[in-house]
Structures are given as structure tokens and as C-alpha cells.
Motif scaffolding. Structure first.
Motif, mmCIF file in Angstrom:
data_model
loop_
_atom_site.group_PDB
_atom_site.id
_atom_site.type_symbol
_atom_site.label_atom_id
_atom_site.label_comp_id
_atom_site.label_asym_id
_atom_site.label_seq_id
_atom_site.Cartn_x
_atom_site.Cartn_y
_atom_site.Cartn_z
ATOM 1 N N SER A 35 0.840 -1.203 0.000
ATOM 2 C CA SER A 35 0.000 0.000 0.000
ATOM 3 C C SER A 35 0.875 1.252 0.000
ATOM 4 C CB SER A 35 -0.930 0.000 1.218
ATOM 5 O OG SER A 35 -0.195 -0.022 2.430
ATOM 6 N N ALA A 36 2.001 1.199 0.709
ATOM 7 C CA ALA A 36 2.929 2.333 0.712
ATOM 8 C C ALA A 36 3.580 2.502 -0.655
ATOM 9 C CB ALA A 36 3.992 2.143 1.789
ATOM 10 N N HIS A 37 3.982 1.394 -1.275
ATOM 11 C CA HIS A 37 4.548 1.462 -2.618
ATOM 12 C C HIS A 37 3.528 2.012 -3.611
ATOM 13 C CE1 HIS A 37 8.316 -0.435 -1.656
ATOM 14 N NE2 HIS A 37 7.733 -1.543 -1.204
ATOM 15 N N LEU A 38 2.282 1.580 -3.468
ATOM 16 C CA LEU A 38 1.223 2.071 -4.348
ATOM 17 C C LEU A 38 1.031 3.574 -4.179
ATOM 18 C CD1 LEU A 38 -1.167 1.708 -6.296
ATOM 19 C CD2 LEU A 38 -2.567 1.059 -4.310
ATOM 20 N N ILE A 97 1.688 6.468 -7.014
ATOM 21 C CA ILE A 97 0.632 7.393 -7.416
ATOM 22 C C ILE A 97 1.108 8.839 -7.266
ATOM 23 C CG2 ILE A 97 -1.663 8.264 -6.811
ATOM 24 C CD1 ILE A 97 -2.431 5.392 -6.088
ATOM 25 N N ALA A 98 1.782 9.122 -6.149
ATOM 26 C CA ALA A 98 2.284 10.475 -5.905
ATOM 27 C C ALA A 98 3.304 10.886 -6.956
ATOM 28 C CB ALA A 98 2.907 10.557 -4.520
ATOM 29 N N GLU A 99 4.056 9.901 -7.478
ATOM 30 C CA GLU A 99 5.058 10.185 -8.505
ATOM 31 C C GLU A 99 4.475 10.137 -9.910
ATOM 32 O OE1 GLU A 99 7.942 7.194 -7.689
ATOM 33 O OE2 GLU A 99 8.838 8.275 -5.989
ATOM 34 N N SER A 100 3.156 9.918 -10.010
ATOM 35 C CA SER A 100 2.456 9.824 -11.302
ATOM 36 C C SER A 100 3.036 8.707 -12.183
ATOM 37 C CB SER A 100 2.525 11.162 -12.051
ATOM 38 O OG SER A 100 1.923 12.176 -11.283
ATOM 39 N N ASN A 101 3.485 7.639 -11.532
ATOM 40 C CA ASN A 101 4.030 6.495 -12.259
ATOM 41 C C ASN A 101 2.915 5.459 -12.398
ATOM 42 O OD1 ASN A 101 5.418 4.178 -13.148
ATOM 43 N ND2 ASN A 101 7.304 4.828 -12.118
ATOM 44 N N LEU A 102 2.184 5.556 -13.503
ATOM 45 C CA LEU A 102 1.001 4.716 -13.697
ATOM 46 C C LEU A 102 1.353 3.238 -13.751
ATOM 47 C CD1 LEU A 102 -2.018 4.402 -14.234
ATOM 48 C CD2 LEU A 102 -1.537 4.765 -16.676
ATOM 49 N N LYS A 103 2.429 2.898 -14.465
ATOM 50 C CA LYS A 103 2.795 1.491 -14.625
ATOM 51 C C LYS A 103 3.103 0.851 -13.277
ATOM 52 C CE LYS A 103 6.822 0.457 -16.331
ATOM 53 N NZ LYS A 103 7.946 0.248 -17.282
ATOM 54 N N ARG A 104 3.940 1.487 -12.478
ATOM 55 C CA ARG A 104 4.270 0.941 -11.162
ATOM 56 C C ARG A 104 3.047 0.916 -10.254
ATOM 57 N NH1 ARG A 104 9.639 0.659 -9.323
ATOM 58 N NH2 ARG A 104 8.992 1.353 -7.249
ATOM 59 N N SER A 105 2.167 1.893 -10.386
ATOM 60 C CA SER A 105 0.944 1.920 -9.575
ATOM 61 C C SER A 105 0.089 0.700 -9.866
ATOM 62 C CB SER A 105 0.143 3.193 -9.855
ATOM 63 O OG SER A 105 0.868 4.349 -9.519
ATOM 64 N N VAL A 106 -0.022 0.351 -11.147
ATOM 65 C CA VAL A 106 -0.801 -0.836 -11.531
ATOM 66 C C VAL A 106 -0.138 -2.091 -10.984
ATOM 67 C CG1 VAL A 106 -1.588 -2.243 -13.469
ATOM 68 C CG2 VAL A 106 -1.775 0.253 -13.578
ATOM 69 N N TYR A 107 1.189 -2.163 -11.097
ATOM 70 C CA TYR A 107 1.907 -3.328 -10.579
ATOM 71 C C TYR A 107 1.633 -3.518 -9.087
ATOM 72 C CZ TYR A 107 4.752 -3.504 -14.878
ATOM 73 O OH TYR A 107 5.182 -3.609 -16.167
#
Length: 235
Positions: free
Chosen positions: A43-46, A50-60
């Protein structure tokens, strides 16, 4: 049920699986810089992604906990179907799947399918590896958690350490003898998990992806042992 859980032969099984949990957790950390035996940190990584606007990593990071959940579900299906038919659960199928997954990771890693050992978590192949490890840990954690009413949890320490604190209070204040016996199992599991983590550091640093052969062999050993000794005081 408690008498069965307290059997020395069964306590040895819990210790082996907890050792494996610690070993895998360190393996995930050294392989792709991620803890894999629990889902607390995702949840922290997510949130960070999200805060970094990294959509791919957010989905992962949104999907990986789902693999842990699916692993726990698949594992429980094997045991619940047997219980539904009033039959004793047979755990070898779950442990054979785990052994096959870890063997596959070793082979795939050795031919560079997952990239360089120790690289940061970045791309889809890292996501595949992380998902496989999360699925495996979900399967392992669910094997005996339901059966033991959550007394036995072998892939992380948060819950069982909390249980130990509660159990110690019950034992020293309420003189609960049963809790005293269960506390011994909790201490066994915590010690075995830490030992697996320490051993894992050295084994993964030396053998890299081939180190996943250790949990593969452990899963196979535990599965065969449970299958050949079932009905003799062993689960």
C-alpha cells in the motif's frame, strides 16, 4: 486440534515452513528489492507510485497483493474441498505446486529471463517474478492458517508476534496453560523465520537465482513427509 498442532513432528513442519518464509522474504529483497512474504508494504509502494504519477508501477503494486490473495484462495480450495467431503485434507498438491514454482524461478532466472539478479524493480519481468513469489507466499501462508484457527502462520511475523504478546499476557496473568504451550510454537516459528532470513542472505548472495532451489526442495520434502506420515499423529 490443539493436541495435533502441539505434536513435536508437526512443530518441526511449522519450523521448516517458517524457515522457508524467512528465506523467501530475503530472496525477494535481494532479487528485486521487495519483501514478498507479506503484503503490508505494498500500500505504501502504491501510494508512492501514485504520488510520482508512475502509472505502470501503480498498476503493478495494485495487482501484486491480488496474487497473494489468489494464492491463499487456491491453497484453501484444496483443503476446503476435502473438508466439504468429510475427508482429511491432503497438502502434498499445494506443496508440489510451490516446489514447481520455485524450481521454475531458478531455471528462468539462470537463463536471464528475469534480468540481472539484484536489479531494482522496474519492468514487467520484475512484476512477473514478484507476482509469482507473492502467489507462492499466499499459498504457503494459507496451508495451515485456516486449519489451526490462525495459530500457524509461516510467511510473516506481524500477526504471530502480536499473538505471542497476547499469549504471554494470558499465561503470566491468567495462568492459561494451553496458551503457554501454544506460545512455544509461536517462538519456534519466529526463531525459524529469523534463521531462514539469516541463512538466505548468504545463500542468495552466493548462488543468486539458483538459491530458489532451497525452498523448492523444502516444499517437496514437507509435502512428501506430510503425505507419507498422514494418520500417524502428523497432519
Amino acid at each position: 486440534m490443539i493436541d495435533s498442532i502441539l505434536q513435536p513432528k508437526n512443530r518441526f513442519t511449522w519450523g521448516l515452513l517458517a524457515f522457508q518464509g524467512g528465506f523467501l522474504n530475503v530472496g525477494g529483497l535481494l532479487t528485486i528489492h521487495m519483501f514478498v512474504s507479506h503484503i503490508t508494504g505494498f500500500s505504501a509502494h502504491l501510494a508512492t507510485s501514485i504520488a510520482e504519477s508512475n502509472l505502470k508501477r501503480s498498476v503493478y503494486f495494485l495487482l501484486v497483493p491480488m496474487f497473494f490473495l489468489v494464492g491463499a484462495f487456491v491453497s484453501s480450495v484444496f483443503t476446503e474441498l476435502r473438508k466439504f467431503r468429510n475427508k482429511q485434507p491432503i497438502y502434498i498438491f499445494i506443496l508440489l505446486i510451490l516446489a514447481a514454482i520455485f524450481l521454475s524461478i531458478s531455471i528462468a532466472g539462470s537463463v536471464n529471463f528475469f534480468g540481472e539478479f539484484g536489479e531494482p524493480f522496474e519492468n514487467f519481468r520484475d512484476f512477473i517474478l514478484l507476482s509469482l513469489l507473492a502467489f507462492s507466499c499466499g499459498m504457503q501462508n494459507a496451508i495451515f492458517t485456516h486449519y489451526s484457527n490462525s495459530i500457524i502462520r509461516t510467511t510473516h511475523l506481524t500477526g504471530i508476534t502480536t499473538d505471542l504478546g497476547i499469549g504471554l499476557a494470558k499465561y503470566f496473568i491468567s495462568k492459561d496453560v494451553k496458551e503457554g504451550k501454544i506460545n512455544k510454537i509461536r517462538i519456534d516459528i519466529i526463531f525459524s523465520f529469523v534463521l531462514g532470513s539469516v541463512v538466505g542472505i548468504f545463500v542468495f548472495q552466493k548462488f543468486q537465482f539458483w538459491a530458489f532451489l532451497v525452498p523448492s526442495a523444502l516444499s517437496l520434502t514437507v509435502g512428501l513427509r506430510l503425505f507419507t506420515t498422514r494418520g500417524n499423529g502428523v497432519l
